[in-house]
Design an enzyme around this catalytic site. Structure first.
Site, short mmCIF file in Angstrom:
data_model
loop_
_atom_site.label_atom_id
_atom_site.label_comp_id
_atom_site.label_asym_id
_atom_site.label_seq_id
_atom_site.Cartn_x
_atom_site.Cartn_y
_atom_site.Cartn_z
N SER A 16 0.85 -1.32 -0.07
CA SER A 16 0.03 -0.12 -0.02
C SER A 16 0.88 1.36 -0.15
CB SER A 16 -0.98 0.37 1.34
OG SER A 16 -1.14 -1.29 1.48
N TRP A 17 1.68 1.18 0.90
CA TRP A 17 2.73 2.43 0.99
C TRP A 17 3.40 2.79 -0.19
CZ3 TRP A 17 2.16 6.84 2.40
CH2 TRP A 17 2.84 7.76 3.07
N GLY A 142 5.41 10.65 9.80
CA GLY A 142 4.36 11.59 9.60
C GLY A 142 2.96 10.75 9.75
N LYS A 197 5.13 3.66 17.82
CA LYS A 197 3.57 3.99 17.81
C LYS A 197 3.04 2.80 17.09
CE LYS A 197 3.14 4.47 13.03
NZ LYS A 197 2.24 3.92 12.17
N ARG A 261 -3.30 -0.73 10.28
CA ARG A 261 -2.81 -2.01 10.22
C ARG A 261 -2.63 -2.79 11.39
NH1 ARG A 261 -2.10 -0.46 5.02
NH2 ARG A 261 -2.14 1.40 6.08
N1 LIG Z 1 0.32 1.83 4.32
C1 LIG Z 1 0.66 3.01 5.08
O1 LIG Z 1 -0.21 3.63 5.30
C2 LIG Z 1 1.92 3.29 5.49
C3 LIG Z 1 2.25 4.52 5.75
C4 LIG Z 1 3.57 5.01 6.39
C5 LIG Z 1 4.54 4.01 6.30
N2 LIG Z 1 4.26 2.60 6.10
C6 LIG Z 1 5.33 1.51 6.21
O2 LIG Z 1 5.59 1.23 4.70
C7 LIG Z 1 6.09 -0.13 4.91
C8 LIG Z 1 5.39 -1.15 3.98
O3 LIG Z 1 4.19 -1.34 4.53
P1 LIG Z 1 2.75 -1.33 3.51
O4 LIG Z 1 1.84 -0.87 4.15
O5 LIG Z 1 2.93 -0.85 2.23
O6 LIG Z 1 2.75 -2.98 3.59
P2 LIG Z 1 1.14 -3.70 3.14
O7 LIG Z 1 0.76 -4.28 4.44
O8 LIG Z 1 0.19 -2.76 2.40
O9 LIG Z 1 1.64 -4.75 2.24
C9 LIG Z 1 2.30 -5.87 2.50
C10 LIG Z 1 3.66 -5.80 1.88
O10 LIG Z 1 4.70 -6.85 2.52
C11 LIG Z 1 5.10 -7.58 1.55
N3 LIG Z 1 5.36 -8.77 1.73
C12 LIG Z 1 4.31 -9.62 2.69
N4 LIG Z 1 4.83 -10.49 2.87
C13 LIG Z 1 6.35 -10.55 2.57
C14 LIG Z 1 7.19 -11.69 2.33
N5 LIG Z 1 7.01 -12.83 2.84
N6 LIG Z 1 8.33 -11.29 1.85
C15 LIG Z 1 8.45 -10.13 1.20
N7 LIG Z 1 7.37 -9.20 1.13
C16 LIG Z 1 6.48 -9.46 1.70
C17 LIG Z 1 4.04 -7.32 0.34
O11 LIG Z 1 4.74 -7.78 -0.99
C18 LIG Z 1 3.57 -6.15 0.32
O12 LIG Z 1 4.44 -4.98 -0.53
C19 LIG Z 1 5.98 -0.54 6.32
O13 LIG Z 1 7.08 -0.45 7.02
C20 LIG Z 1 4.70 0.28 7.05
O14 LIG Z 1 5.11 0.65 8.44
C21 LIG Z 1 2.96 2.25 5.66
O1 LIG Z 2 -1.45 2.89 11.16
P1 LIG Z 2 -0.70 1.79 10.41
O2 LIG Z 2 -0.49 0.60 11.60
O3 LIG Z 2 -1.55 1.22 9.30
O4 LIG Z 2 0.81 2.46 10.28
C1 LIG Z 2 0.64 3.20 8.93
C2 LIG Z 2 1.50 4.42 9.08
O5 LIG Z 2 2.56 4.17 9.94
C3 LIG Z 2 0.53 5.78 9.50
O6 LIG Z 2 1.44 6.74 9.20
#
Ligand SMILES: NC(=O)c1ccc[n+]([C@@H]2O[C@H](COP(=O)([O-])OP(=O)(O)OC[C@H]3O[C@@H](n4cnc5c(N)ncnc54)[C@H](O)[C@@H]3O)[C@@H](O)[C@H]2O)c1
Ligand SMILES: O=P(O)(O)OC[C@H](O)CO
Length: 334
Positions: A16-17, A142, A197, A261
């Site tokens: 997603s990110w 953020g 967090k 999440r």
């Molecule tokens: N989603 C948000 O809103 C958001 C915002 C800020 C930061 N982040 C950070 O971004 C990072 C990525 O999170 P996300 O939200 O995009 O993930 P997500 O939960 O949307 O998706 C899961 C991701 O993990 C990967 N994945 C799952 N199992 C795997 C495996 N066994 N091997 C390799 N890859 C695997 C998938 O391919 C996918 O890219 C995290 O550190 C999260 O904290 C997310």
């Molecule tokens: O709120 P979560 O657990 O989906 O984490 C996503 C990001 O860190 C929010 O800034």
């Protein structure tokens, strides 16, 4: 005057990110190579211009974004490499790369998690593993959920680095119609706070799942802020204002948003799901699940009082029941 030459960026991750960041970067004069682990997802994006697995409503502009599944090809020409794979899987994603591949590049961590094998922050790990110099490292922080970026809801990011120049350059890349990004010179404080967090969001979810109400959660979040302050000040002391959105704002969004999440995962645990069934239920990764083990281990050195982190650790890794652990935690909050 802005250069007319597109900035070359590699985006690593297919979740997603990464998808949301692709959308943000496509607003500017950027040329992005997007690496995804899944060949099927990559082929689908090439053909239909959207990510079928995450944020599928986001349109991908093929003139600005080229999809690939070979990691070397993704980063070869990039000036900025953005890491957006959950921390537990980032080492595997970068398999085959060496310090030579990263020479001269900026590495930007969009990850809010710890490297489980070494209990390191992602930027510390990138510095040690790929010799990326400190002035080429930054993180994206953020309160910003990918789902709201997809809807173009006004959002704010903080780009943290150890000096101002690097953070300013990345802020410029990520500022667009609906995102305002600002630099901050507290790389480690921001990274640790972002990791913490997620653990707090798990606790919020667990208590929500158990039936605790808003009154309790407000006290939990206030205590959590103090817990984050004690830990971050012990691990990386410097003058910082924790009421800024990179710290408090991110805690609030993750603790209260239905998009979170980590909160969702915690809610399932509070309702009685096993860890495995909660993970299966979500197609997404809750970083806090992995991070709590690292933070708990790091704290064996610092011995900071962290009753919320301790409770989450005992529930997820020592088999303590959510009901009993939260009953104990109740008495430790003020
Ligand atoms: N989603 C948000 O809103 C958001 C915002 C800020 C930061 N982040 C950070 O971004 C990072 C990525 O999170 P996300 O939200 O995009 O993930 P997500 O939960 O949307 O998706 C899961 C991701 O993990 C990967 N994945 C799952 N199992 C795997 C495996 N066994 N091997 C390799 N890859 C695997 C998938 O391919 C996918 O890219 C995290 O550190 C999260 O904290 C997310
Ligand atoms: O709120 P979560 O657990 O989906 O984490 C996503 C990001 O860190 C929010 O800034």
């Amino acid at each position: 005057m802005k250069s007319s030459t597109p900035v070359k960026i590699a985006m690593i991750g297919g979740g997603s990110w990464a998808t949301a960041l692709i959308k943000i970067l496509s607003e500017g004069n950027n040329s992005v190579r997007w690496w995804l682990r899944s060949k099927t997802d990559a082929d689908h994006i090439r053909q239909f211009h959207h990510n079928r697995s995450y944020l599928s409503d986001v349109q991908i502009n093929p003139r600005k974004v080229k999809v690939c599944t070979k990691i070397r090809e993704a980063i070869r020409d990039a000036d900025f490499v953005i890491l957006a794979v959950p921390a537990a899987f980032i080492a595997e994603a970068l398999t085959g790369l060496t310090p030579t591949h990263f020479a001269g590049k900026h590495v930007v961590s969009a990850i809010k998690g710890m490297i489980p094998a070494t209990n390191q922050l992602v930027t510390d790990w990138a510095e040690e593993t790929y010799n990326v110099p400190k002035d080429h490292l930054s993180c994206i922080a953020g309160p910003c959920h990918a789902e709201e970026v997809a809807l173009e809801k006004q959002s704010y990011l903080t780009i943290a680095s150890t000096g101002n120049e690097c953070a300013q350059r990345v802020s410029d890349l990520l500022t667009c119609r609906f995102v305002q990004a600002s630099p901050l010179n507290d790389l480690y404080g921001v990274e640790y706070s972002a990791v913490m967090k997620n653990i707090i969001a798990l606790a919020c979810g667990i208590t929500h799942g158990l039936g605790y109400g808003d009154n309790f959660q407000a006290v939990l979040v206030s205590n959590a802020m103090q817990e984050i302050r004690r830990f971050v000040d012990a691990v990386y002391p410097m003058e910082r204002d924790l009421s800024r959105s990179a710290y408090l704002g991110d805690l609030l969004v993750t603790a209260y948003s239905p998009f979170s999440r980590n909160r969702t995962f915690g809610t399932l645990i509070g309702r009685g799901y096993t860890i495995q069934s909660a993970q299966t239920e979500m197609n997404m990764i809750a970083e806090g699940y992995y991070a709590v083990r690292s933070i708990y281990a790091i704290n064996s050195t610092y011995q900071v009082r962290m009753p919320i982190v301790d409770a989450v650790y005992r529930i997820l890794y020592e088999g303590a029941t959510p009901t009993a652990e939260m009953a104990l935690l109740k008495g430790k909050l003020v």
